[in-house]
Design an enzyme around this catalytic site. Structure first.
Site, PDB file in Angstrom:
ATOM      1  N   HIS A 181      60.900  41.638  60.270  1.00  0.00           N
ATOM      2  CA  HIS A 181      59.532  41.264  60.644  1.00  0.00           C
ATOM      3  C   HIS A 181      58.934  42.276  61.616  1.00  0.00           C
ATOM      4  O   HIS A 181      57.819  42.785  61.396  1.00  0.00           O
ATOM      5  CB  HIS A 181      59.538  39.860  61.278  1.00  0.00           C
ATOM      6  CG  HIS A 181      58.211  39.417  61.809  1.00  0.00           C
ATOM      7  ND1 HIS A 181      57.382  38.548  61.134  1.00  0.00           N
ATOM      8  CD2 HIS A 181      57.551  39.718  62.960  1.00  0.00           C
ATOM      9  CE1 HIS A 181      56.286  38.336  61.836  1.00  0.00           C
ATOM     10  NE2 HIS A 181      56.364  39.042  62.962  1.00  0.00           N
ATOM     11  N   GLU A 182      59.647  42.555  62.689  1.00  0.00           N
ATOM     12  CA  GLU A 182      59.095  43.449  63.707  1.00  0.00           C
ATOM     13  C   GLU A 182      58.924  44.868  63.174  1.00  0.00           C
ATOM     14  O   GLU A 182      58.006  45.589  63.583  1.00  0.00           O
ATOM     15  CB  GLU A 182      59.976  43.442  64.956  1.00  0.00           C
ATOM     16  CG  GLU A 182      60.029  42.095  65.670  1.00  0.00           C
ATOM     17  CD  GLU A 182      58.654  41.538  66.025  1.00  0.00           C
ATOM     18  OE1 GLU A 182      57.713  42.331  66.249  1.00  0.00           O
ATOM     19  OE2 GLU A 182      58.515  40.302  66.064  1.00  0.00           O
ATOM     20  N   HIS A 195      55.522  45.363  61.775  1.00  0.00           N
ATOM     21  CA  HIS A 195      54.528  45.768  62.784  1.00  0.00           C
ATOM     22  C   HIS A 195      54.657  47.262  63.082  1.00  0.00           C
ATOM     23  O   HIS A 195      53.655  47.969  63.227  1.00  0.00           O
ATOM     24  CB  HIS A 195      54.749  44.996  64.084  1.00  0.00           C
ATOM     25  CG  HIS A 195      54.295  43.581  64.059  1.00  0.00           C
ATOM     26  ND1 HIS A 195      53.024  43.200  63.702  1.00  0.00           N
ATOM     27  CD2 HIS A 195      54.953  42.430  64.371  1.00  0.00           C
ATOM     28  CE1 HIS A 195      52.908  41.893  63.800  1.00  0.00           C
ATOM     29  NE2 HIS A 195      54.062  41.396  64.201  1.00  0.00           N
ATOM     30  N   HIS A 250      53.149  49.474  60.557  1.00  0.00           N
ATOM     31  CA  HIS A 250      51.692  49.343  60.636  1.00  0.00           C
ATOM     32  C   HIS A 250      51.134  50.326  61.669  1.00  0.00           C
ATOM     33  O   HIS A 250      50.093  50.964  61.453  1.00  0.00           O
ATOM     34  CB  HIS A 250      51.333  47.902  61.014  1.00  0.00           C
ATOM     35  CG  HIS A 250      49.909  47.537  60.776  1.00  0.00           C
ATOM     36  ND1 HIS A 250      49.388  46.312  61.144  1.00  0.00           N
ATOM     37  CD2 HIS A 250      48.857  48.219  60.225  1.00  0.00           C
ATOM     38  CE1 HIS A 250      48.114  46.254  60.821  1.00  0.00           C
ATOM     39  NE2 HIS A 250      47.763  47.413  60.273  1.00  0.00           N
TER      40      HIS A 250
END
Length: 714
Positions: free
Chosen positions: A503-504, A507, A510
């Site tokens: 998940h991280e 980020h 991104h």
């Protein structure tokens, strides 16, 4: 690039301190001369005052001292004030270049110092950090107000805004960004109301800092010391050794159980001692009520007053107006639509757990501290699965290299190479340089994996340097996790921790893949109810067959995870989704309701308010408390997500829909990665976010894939 004024300031200080050959006229003058020399020396060695010479301007963590921050902030604010004053006093008519672009390139020193300080404040905080942060909060609030409430500056911004049609699309987006920032800050208010706004902002800044520091303090103070090893039955020898090491490090006898930031605690799934489980849960659920309870009420009331001043009925109305949701009604609609489906599934899970309690000889009603322990038994019975059989296949380094980095290479063609030469803020932190498929350097990535005192709970991503075509900067990003560090031996992860790592990283890419000209709209600087979308998409790659086959290997033998065990893990992944969804929805609704109160609402009992909110929305189900109760709900009260925690669900609609789209087009392949990178990850907030999504999938998302992802429909 604008010329830094810091070099001149440092040179002037050195000149004053070192070039006088006159005899001292008095003891005071001599004392002042020594003080001047000391200050000059401090400035000369303060690496925050100039750009880092390291690659991509990575901070020189090994050379920064806590005492450096206050003078660096002081100089940063002073320099920024001068730059803003030059814009305000410009006699030429307002234009994009002399107003908007000038603001975008201002504040270089303040930005550098702020990013370094506030990132490290969440990673290595101590008493000195907290004192500095408390001192800074009102000063930075006043500095921001001086900019956004300046009528002359706003008049210039408004003049450019009214003529924006002559600009290209990217420049227009930046103009709109600044105009909206000014209006939402109160630029159109009367002088009297601007004064009120300043007072509100200053008080909120102090309250938010107090809330954050109380929360950090609770991680240190709200611990459970166990002196009888027998009470730890159910934990592995390695887990018990870790608790013993934690106690020793804290100067305590016995075994130390520390809390994570959510209401549920991982240790509850293993402890067979029900009395200890209850104690752990109650300390978790009721922490910081005495210190943060009164702050929450004040913050909610002041935010409501701010919203009223700006023409909104509630803070929630104000907070979502510039998000994708647009109105609180739209948020409540999606939360309330999902609530009965989630609760129905949770009650089925609760019935299974109650049956397991009875089967085990228990004659008590299911309580929150029982759920995880007996859910594990139900999971084991349903799927013949328990956590101890899973963790040996998820060793940290293997998951990182052969799982996460492997998936990112397959999807995007990137490779991450260790940079042991770069300084880090803690010995456990790993530094990497990220290379594109053509072997060009994209930027730097740091991973801070372990929980420790002084580090915030949970997991997150942020940036030390933001990508910008205008400034020529490459991204320097980090991920923070909170995996318990073993006393010795390998780090064996839970499946949830593996999912969080993926998940991280969503980020992180991104931020790393940003290809935007202006830093204010680059990287992850998007609407709150969009920014979680890339990270949630990335979660699901951890169960892609090719990925999991590459990393799920026994840490001792190297044998791949047996297919039967893997099938059980994937099948059991849907078990507990009723609990997870109710837990999340309860927190999201608490956040919305706290920020939907009127300014004169009186709340004397925070926990009573929580029960009223959950009952109102049909979620006051005793065995499942909110993921965050109000007194430690940092997202809502100190983390920038006020009336915004719903975003995780909102963006999960996008994520599930997008992942389903990629599945229909070949799954883990470069074509999907390249398209997602081009249409979404590279854009930041430089274009309309919904249009970015439509460019990727060809349509707006639906909730169909979300319901399947969460196991709420077959």
């Amino acid at each position: 690039m604008r010329k830094s004024v810091i070099t001149t300031a440092v040179a002037a200080a050195l000149l004053l301190g070192a070039c006088s050959d006159k005899p001292a006229a008095s003891a005071n003058e001599a004392k002042n001369a020594v003080a001047t020399q000391t200050a000059a020396k401090a400035e000369a060695t303060n690496v925050l005052l100039s750009k880092s010479p390291l690659q991509d301007q990575a901070p020189q963590f090994n050379l920064i001292h806590t005492a450096d921050y206050a003078p660096a902030f002081e100089q940063g604010i002073k320099a920024h004030d001068a730059e803003i004053a030059a814009i305000v006093n410009n006699k030429q008519a307002a234009s994009f270049d002399n107003t908007i672009l000038a603001m975008e390139t201002s504040g270089e020193l303040l930005t550098r110092v702020s990013r370094t300080f506030f990132n490290l404040a969440g990673l290595i905080s101590d008493d000195d950090f907290q004192k500095t942060e408390a001192d800074l909060a009102p000063k930075l609030s006043a500095h921001r107000d001086n900019i956004y409430l300046d009528p002359t500056l706003f008049a210039r911004v408004e003049a450019v805004y009214q003529q924006k049609s002559s600009l290209n699309a990217e420049d227009q987006r930046l103009v709109e960004y600044y105009y909206e920032q000014f209006v939402r800050a109160g630029a159109k208010l009367s002088a009297e109301d601007k004064a009120k706004m300043r007072d509100f902002n200053a008080e909120l800044a102090t309250l938010a800092t107090d809330f954050s520091q109380n929360s950090l303090k609770s991680f240190k103070d709200d611990v459970i010391v166990v002196t009888d090893k027998a009470q730890l039955a159910g934990l592995s020898d390695s887990e018990i050794a870790t608790l013993a090491a934690a106690a020793k490090a804290a100067g305590k006898e016995g075994y130390l159980i520390t809390l994570v930031n959510t209401t549920r605690q991982p240790v509850l799934s293993s402890l067979s001692n029900r009395e200890l489980r209850q104690k752990v849960w109650e300390i978790s659920a009721h922490r910081a009520v005495a210190t943060n309870g009164p702050l929450i009420v004040k913050m909610a009331q002041i935010r409501a007053k701010k919203a009223n001043l700006l023409g909104f009925d509630t803070w929630a109305s104000y907070a979502v107006a510039d998000q994708m949701a647009k109105t609180p009604a739209a948020v409540y609609e999606i939360l309330d639509d999902l609530a009965p489906k989630a609760l129905a599934r949770a009650k089925v899970e609760a019935a299974d757990i109650q049956a397991e309690i009875k089967k085990a000889g228990g004659d008590f009603e299911l309580q929150p501290w029982d759920w995880a322990y007996y859910a594990d038994k139900v999971r084991k019975e349903k799927y013949d699965l328990d956590e101890s059989s899973i963790k040996p296949y998820f060793e940290f380094n293997t998951v990182l290299q052969d799982g996460l980095f492997f998936a990112m290479h397959k999807l995007y063609g990137i490779s991450l190479k260790p940079r042991t030469d770069l300084p880090v803020w803690n010995p456990d932190v790993l530094a990497f340089e990220v290379f594109d498929k053509d072997n060009s350097s994209i930027g730097l990535f740091y991973l801070d994996p372990y929980a420790r005192e002084g580090k915030g709970g949970g997991a997150w991503m942020d940036e030390f340097v933001t990508q910008s075509g205008l400034l020529g900067t490459k991204p320097v990003v980090y991920n923070a996790l909170n995996i318990p560090k073993p006393a010795d031996g390998p780090t064996l992860m839970t499946f949830d921790e593996v999912t969080t790592m993926f998940h991280e990283m969503g980020h992180a890419v991104h931020g790393l893949f940003s290809q935007v000209k202006y830093p204010s709209v680059a990287g992850t600087s998007t609407a709150r109810d969009f920014v979680e979308f890339p990270s949630q998409v990335n979660e699901d790659w951890n169960i892609d067959p090719a990925v999991i086959a590459n990393y799920a290997k026994h840490y001792k033998t190297g044998e791949p995870i047996p297919k039967a065990l893997l099938d059980k893990i994937l099948a059991s992944n849907k078990f507990g989704q009723g609990f997870d969804t109710v837990e999340y929805l309860s927190a999201a609704l608490l956040d919305m309701e706290w920020h939907s109160i009127s300014a004169d609402t009186q709340i004397s009992d925070v926990e009573k308010f929580e029960h009223q909110v959950l009952a109102k929305h049909g979620l006051d189900f005793a065995p499942i408390p909110p993921r965050y109760k109000s007194s430690y709900f940092s997202h809502a009260f100190s983390g920038g997500y006020s009336a915004g925690y719903y975003a995780y669900l909102w963006t999960e609609v996008f994520a599930a829909d997008a992942f389903a789209y990629m599945g229909e087009h070949g799954g883990l392949k470069a074509d999907n990665g390249d398209k997602f990178r081009k249409e979404v990850l590279s854009k930041g907030n430089s274009e309309d976010l919904m249009q970015d999504y439509i460019h990727f999938t060809g349509k707006k998302p639906t909730t169909d894939a979300l319901l399947k992802r969460r196991g709420l429909v077959d």
